[in-house]
Design a protein around this motif. Structure first.
Motif, PDB file in Angstrom:
ATOM      1  N   TYR A 195       0.776  -1.224   0.000  1.00 39.29           N
ATOM      2  CA  TYR A 195       0.000   0.000   0.000  1.00 39.29           C
ATOM      3  C   TYR A 195       0.820   1.292   0.000  1.00 39.29           C
ATOM      4  CZ  TYR A 195      -3.559  -3.414   1.296  1.00 39.29           C
ATOM      5  OH  TYR A 195      -4.382  -4.503   1.318  1.00 39.29           O
ATOM      6  N   LEU A 196       2.151   1.214   0.120  1.00 36.00           N
ATOM      7  CA  LEU A 196       2.936   2.429  -0.061  1.00 36.00           C
ATOM      8  C   LEU A 196       3.010   2.710  -1.555  1.00 36.00           C
ATOM      9  CD1 LEU A 196       6.027   2.550   2.335  1.00 36.00           C
ATOM     10  CD2 LEU A 196       3.960   3.928   2.390  1.00 36.00           C
ATOM     11  N   GLY A 197       2.449   3.792  -1.986  1.00 35.83           N
ATOM     12  CA  GLY A 197       2.357   4.071  -3.415  1.00 35.83           C
ATOM     13  C   GLY A 197       3.709   4.297  -4.062  1.00 35.83           C
ATOM     14  N   SER A 198       3.753   4.073  -5.368  1.00 36.57           N
ATOM     15  CA  SER A 198       4.969   4.322  -6.139  1.00 36.57           C
ATOM     16  C   SER A 198       5.378   5.787  -5.989  1.00 36.57           C
ATOM     17  CB  SER A 198       4.719   3.989  -7.611  1.00 36.57           C
ATOM     18  OG  SER A 198       5.836   4.315  -8.399  1.00 36.57           O
ATOM     19  N   GLY A 199       6.645   5.994  -5.727  1.00 32.51           N
ATOM     20  CA  GLY A 199       7.151   7.343  -5.566  1.00 32.51           C
ATOM     21  C   GLY A 199       7.116   7.872  -4.146  1.00 32.51           C
ATOM     22  N   THR A 200       6.528   7.100  -3.206  1.00 28.91           N
ATOM     23  CA  THR A 200       6.436   7.570  -1.823  1.00 28.91           C
ATOM     24  C   THR A 200       7.810   7.705  -1.190  1.00 28.91           C
ATOM     25  OG1 THR A 200       4.242   6.585  -1.540  1.00 28.91           O
ATOM     26  CG2 THR A 200       5.486   7.075   0.459  1.00 28.91           C
ATOM     27  N   LEU A 201       8.671   6.717  -1.383  1.00 30.01           N
ATOM     28  CA  LEU A 201      10.006   6.770  -0.783  1.00 30.01           C
ATOM     29  C   LEU A 201      10.773   7.988  -1.296  1.00 30.01           C
ATOM     30  CD1 LEU A 201      11.012   2.986  -1.014  1.00 30.01           C
ATOM     31  CD2 LEU A 201      10.228   4.221   1.019  1.00 30.01           C
ATOM     32  N   LYS A 202      10.697   8.219  -2.590  1.00 23.49           N
ATOM     33  CA  LYS A 202      11.389   9.370  -3.179  1.00 23.49           C
ATOM     34  C   LYS A 202      10.834  10.675  -2.623  1.00 23.49           C
ATOM     35  CE  LYS A 202      12.395  11.621  -7.605  1.00 23.49           C
ATOM     36  NZ  LYS A 202      12.174  11.596  -9.066  1.00 23.49           N
ATOM     37  N   ALA A 203       9.506  10.770  -2.533  1.00 26.62           N
ATOM     38  CA  ALA A 203       8.881  11.996  -2.028  1.00 26.62           C
ATOM     39  C   ALA A 203       9.274  12.252  -0.577  1.00 26.62           C
ATOM     40  CB  ALA A 203       7.365  11.908  -2.161  1.00 26.62           C
ATOM     41  N   TRP A 204       9.294  11.201   0.219  1.00 27.12           N
ATOM     42  CA  TRP A 204       9.720  11.348   1.619  1.00 27.12           C
ATOM     43  C   TRP A 204      11.143  11.901   1.688  1.00 27.12           C
ATOM     44  CZ3 TRP A 204       7.731   6.022   3.787  1.00 27.12           C
ATOM     45  CH2 TRP A 204       6.409   6.176   4.237  1.00 27.12           C
ATOM     46  N   PHE A 205      12.033  11.292   0.923  1.00 28.47           N
ATOM     47  CA  PHE A 205      13.436  11.703   0.980  1.00 28.47           C
ATOM     48  C   PHE A 205      13.602  13.143   0.488  1.00 28.47           C
ATOM     49  CE2 PHE A 205      17.672  12.128  -0.923  1.00 28.47           C
ATOM     50  CZ  PHE A 205      18.451  11.832   0.186  1.00 28.47           C
ATOM     51  N   GLU A 206      12.952  13.479  -0.613  1.00 27.94           N
ATOM     52  CA  GLU A 206      13.133  14.796  -1.200  1.00 27.94           C
ATOM     53  C   GLU A 206      12.399  15.892  -0.448  1.00 27.94           C
ATOM     54  OE1 GLU A 206      12.211  14.544  -5.344  1.00 27.94           O
ATOM     55  OE2 GLU A 206      14.163  13.617  -5.823  1.00 27.94           O
ATOM     56  N   SER A 207      11.630  15.521   0.568  1.00 28.75           N
ATOM     57  CA  SER A 207      10.985  16.556   1.386  1.00 28.75           C
ATOM     58  C   SER A 207      12.024  17.373   2.144  1.00 28.75           C
ATOM     59  CB  SER A 207      10.001  15.919   2.380  1.00 28.75           C
ATOM     60  OG  SER A 207      10.689  15.097   3.321  1.00 28.75           O
ATOM     61  N   GLY A 208      13.282  16.848   2.181  1.00 30.54           N
ATOM     62  CA  GLY A 208      14.373  17.598   2.785  1.00 30.54           C
ATOM     63  C   GLY A 208      14.899  18.714   1.915  1.00 30.54           C
ATOM     64  N   GLY A 209      14.365  18.853   0.684  1.00 32.36           N
ATOM     65  CA  GLY A 209      14.744  19.957  -0.188  1.00 32.36           C
ATOM     66  C   GLY A 209      15.972  19.663  -1.024  1.00 32.36           C
ATOM     67  N   GLU A 210      16.565  20.733  -1.548  1.00 30.54           N
ATOM     68  CA  GLU A 210      17.692  20.624  -2.477  1.00 30.54           C
ATOM     69  C   GLU A 210      18.895  19.947  -1.832  1.00 30.54           C
ATOM     70  OE1 GLU A 210      19.425  20.740  -6.061  1.00 30.54           O
ATOM     71  OE2 GLU A 210      17.397  21.457  -5.626  1.00 30.54           O
ATOM     72  N   GLU A 211      19.085  20.161  -0.542  1.00 31.65           N
ATOM     73  CA  GLU A 211      20.220  19.534   0.140  1.00 31.65           C
ATOM     74  C   GLU A 211      20.106  18.014   0.107  1.00 31.65           C
ATOM     75  OE1 GLU A 211      22.401  19.458   4.533  1.00 31.65           O
ATOM     76  OE2 GLU A 211      20.957  21.030   4.032  1.00 31.65           O
ATOM     77  N   SER A 212      18.887  17.488   0.257  1.00 32.48           N
ATOM     78  CA  SER A 212      18.687  16.045   0.192  1.00 32.48           C
ATOM     79  C   SER A 212      19.041  15.498  -1.184  1.00 32.48           C
ATOM     80  CB  SER A 212      17.230  15.698   0.529  1.00 32.48           C
ATOM     81  OG  SER A 212      16.927  16.037   1.864  1.00 32.48           O
ATOM     82  N   ARG A 213      18.649  16.214  -2.236  1.00 36.47           N
ATOM     83  CA  ARG A 213      18.967  15.754  -3.585  1.00 36.47           C
ATOM     84  C   ARG A 213      20.476  15.771  -3.818  1.00 36.47           C
ATOM     85  NH1 ARG A 213      13.844  18.071  -4.431  1.00 36.47           N
ATOM     86  NH2 ARG A 213      14.622  20.196  -4.592  1.00 36.47           N
ATOM     87  N   GLY A 214      21.146  16.775  -3.272  1.00 38.17           N
ATOM     88  CA  GLY A 214      22.597  16.804  -3.387  1.00 38.17           C
ATOM     89  C   GLY A 214      23.241  15.645  -2.649  1.00 38.17           C
ATOM     90  N   ASP A 215      22.698  15.310  -1.480  1.00 38.95           N
ATOM     91  CA  ASP A 215      23.215  14.173  -0.715  1.00 38.95           C
ATOM     92  C   ASP A 215      23.062  12.879  -1.497  1.00 38.95           C
ATOM     93  OD1 ASP A 215      23.898  15.810   1.365  1.00 38.95           O
ATOM     94  OD2 ASP A 215      22.106  15.374   2.560  1.00 38.95           O
ATOM     95  N   LEU A 216      21.959  12.754  -2.251  1.00 39.17           N
ATOM     96  CA  LEU A 216      21.745  11.530  -3.021  1.00 39.17           C
ATOM     97  C   LEU A 216      22.750  11.420  -4.156  1.00 39.17           C
ATOM     98  CD1 LEU A 216      20.083   8.993  -3.588  1.00 39.17           C
ATOM     99  CD2 LEU A 216      18.594  10.392  -5.040  1.00 39.17           C
ATOM    100  N   PHE A 217      23.026  12.510  -4.881  1.00 39.70           N
ATOM    101  CA  PHE A 217      24.022  12.469  -5.951  1.00 39.70           C
ATOM    102  C   PHE A 217      25.383  12.057  -5.394  1.00 39.70           C
ATOM    103  CE2 PHE A 217      21.176  15.613  -8.219  1.00 39.70           C
ATOM    104  CZ  PHE A 217      20.779  14.713  -9.186  1.00 39.70           C
ATOM    105  N   GLU A 218      25.709  12.600  -4.236  1.00 44.05           N
ATOM    106  CA  GLU A 218      26.979  12.253  -3.594  1.00 44.05           C
ATOM    107  C   GLU A 218      26.995  10.788  -3.185  1.00 44.05           C
ATOM    108  OE1 GLU A 218      28.957  13.410   0.653  1.00 44.05           O
ATOM    109  OE2 GLU A 218      28.295  15.069  -0.610  1.00 44.05           O
ATOM    110  N   PHE A 219      25.884  10.320  -2.654  1.00 44.24           N
ATOM    111  CA  PHE A 219      25.740   8.938  -2.189  1.00 44.24           C
ATOM    112  C   PHE A 219      25.914   7.941  -3.330  1.00 44.24           C
ATOM    113  CE2 PHE A 219      22.867   5.326  -1.078  1.00 44.24           C
ATOM    114  CZ  PHE A 219      23.468   4.931   0.103  1.00 44.24           C
ATOM    115  N   LEU A 220      25.405   8.295  -4.502  1.00 44.55           N
ATOM    116  CA  LEU A 220      25.405   7.371  -5.636  1.00 44.55           C
ATOM    117  C   LEU A 220      26.614   7.519  -6.547  1.00 44.55           C
ATOM    118  CD1 LEU A 220      21.646   7.495  -6.718  1.00 44.55           C
ATOM    119  CD2 LEU A 220      22.813   5.732  -5.389  1.00 44.55           C
ATOM    120  N   LEU A 221      27.504   8.447  -6.256  1.00 43.95           N
ATOM    121  CA  LEU A 221      28.662   8.646  -7.118  1.00 43.95           C
ATOM    122  C   LEU A 221      29.476   7.354  -7.209  1.00 43.95           C
ATOM    123  CD1 LEU A 221      30.268  10.697  -8.784  1.00 43.95           C
ATOM    124  CD2 LEU A 221      31.616  11.174  -6.730  1.00 43.95           C
TER     125      LEU A 221
END
Length: 390
Positions: free
Chosen positions: A113-139
């Motif tokens: 029942y957790l809809g598609s995209g929920t995990l991404k939306a939760w993580f990105e609720s931290g704003g631009e800094e969260s997205r930057g952390d993900l790029f760094e994490f996946l490098l």
């Protein structure tokens, strides 16, 4: 009887730290929030690294329904495996068999029942800094950010998830259940982690010693079938990555990236091309006295091109083991007005958009700082070698 930990200082003095219970469950929860890396890795091939997706993640019990349960933490690793973490103090009688049923409720309903995209939306609720952390994490990893969240949703729906029970002490009744489940479940992994804390209010006031212990990673569990699928990758080269930089950053940024590679070649740095399926990267490394250190990297997120300084790895060298020197690295970059390196990342991987270095003055200062760092690393290695010879 719980044994203490003994610490011996450089002066030879022995300090005893005693195992101490957490006063509140929220203190143990906050420890995971602030330092998810305290949860030991489960992979035998490479260390597991964590991102915090959500604290108190709500889970519905029907499609489109409101939140019915709340799991303490939802983490995700570099393989895009969603990980559900439930925290209990050992004094809580629920830190036993009942918590297993509770966790299985969470996970069973989350996969439905957790809809598609929920995990991404939760993580990105931290704003631009969260997205930057993900790029760094996946490098350097096989997945780019978009593919990462797609894979996370796929893993969630397929039940390729991980359940972790955290407590200051794991009772035997829970240990037996965790080991049995982890040995016999096919795609869902189950572990427990003990995070006891040790304190010495007199000798080390304000200092806590945490000694993580992983439970459930038995030999049988390690060899059991884990239904993980591989992802397609590509190996970048100079031509393809410069094309990607051109598409993302334009001619001026691409020219600066070429100059960085030319500087690396002139100074005998190692050049390693990334393997991201969509977003390219190139890592510069320095080999000194039998040690190989990632030094800096240039990568594209699809919207910008970044220079990243690999302080997370350089801090393992004697040249940069002092945090004050790593802070000085960031200060030097931030003397360039447009650099804006995150001062908090003195022990990780601060990054800056290459557009920060396009003026002649900024470009000159960039290469001065890189050269200074390189010479520090190499001269320190030379001095260490001389000391060892003497």
């Amino acid at each position: 009887m719980v044994e203490p930990i003994f610490m011996i200082g450089t002066d030879g003095k022995l300090t005893t730290v005693e195992r101490t219970s957490y006063e509140r469950e929220v203190d143990l929860q906050q420890l995971i929030t602030d330092h998810p890396e305290m949860i030991p890795g489960m992979s035998q091939d490479q260390p597991v690294r964590w991102l915090l997706v959500k604290q108190e993640g709500g889970i519905p019990k029907e499609a489109g329904g409101s939140d019915w349960w709340s799991v303490d933490h939802i983490l995700i690793d570099q393989f895009a495996i969603p990980t559900f973490v439930e925290v209990k103090r050992s004094s809580d009688t629920r830190a036993r068999r009942e918590v297993v049923a509770q966790m299985l409720d969470y996970v069973a309903n989350a996969t439905l029942y957790l809809g598609s995209g929920t995990l991404k939306a939760w993580f990105e609720s931290g704003g631009e800094e969260s997205r930057g952390d993900l790029f760094e994490f996946l490098l350097g990893e096989e997945l780019d950010p978009d593919e990462f969240w797609i894979r996370a949703d796929e893993n969630l729906v397929a039940g390729r998830v991980r359940c972790i029970f955290v407590a200051d002490a794991i009772p035997d009744s829970l240990r037996v259940l965790v080991e049995f489940l982890n040995e016999h479940l096919r795609s869902t992994e189950v572990y427990a982690v003990e995070l006891p804390q040790y304190l010495s209010a007199t000798s080390l006031p304000g200092v806590r010693v945490i000694v993580p212990k992983l439970i459930g990673n038995t030999v049988r569990a390690q060899v059991s079938n884990r239904d993980r699928t591989s992802v397609a990758t590509r190996t970048w080269d100079e031509e393809s990555i410069m094309d990607a930089f051109l598409d993302t950053g334009g001619e001026d940024v691409t020219q600066l990236a070429r100059e960085i590679l030319e500087w690396a070649r002139r100074n005998d740095l190692r050049i390693d091309w990334g393997r991201g399926k969509r977003y390219g990267s190139v890592m510069l490394g320095i080999d000194v006295e039998g040690h190989s250190y990632p030094f800096a990297s240039v990568w594209t997120s699809g919207t910008n091109v970044y220079l990243e300084i690999e302080l997370q790895y350089l801090k393992t060298s004697t040249a940069f083991e002092d945090v004050a020197l790593r802070e000085e690295v960031i200060r030097k970059f931030n003397q360039i007005p447009t650099a804006n390196a995150d001062e908090r990342k003195h022990s990780t991987r601060p990054n800056m958009a290459l557009t920060a270095f396009l003026t002649d003055q900024a470009r000159e200062r960039l290469f001065e700082i890189l050269t200074w760092m390189m010479m520090l690393l190499r001269s320190d290695s030379t001095n260490s070698s001389r000391e060892a010879t003497n």
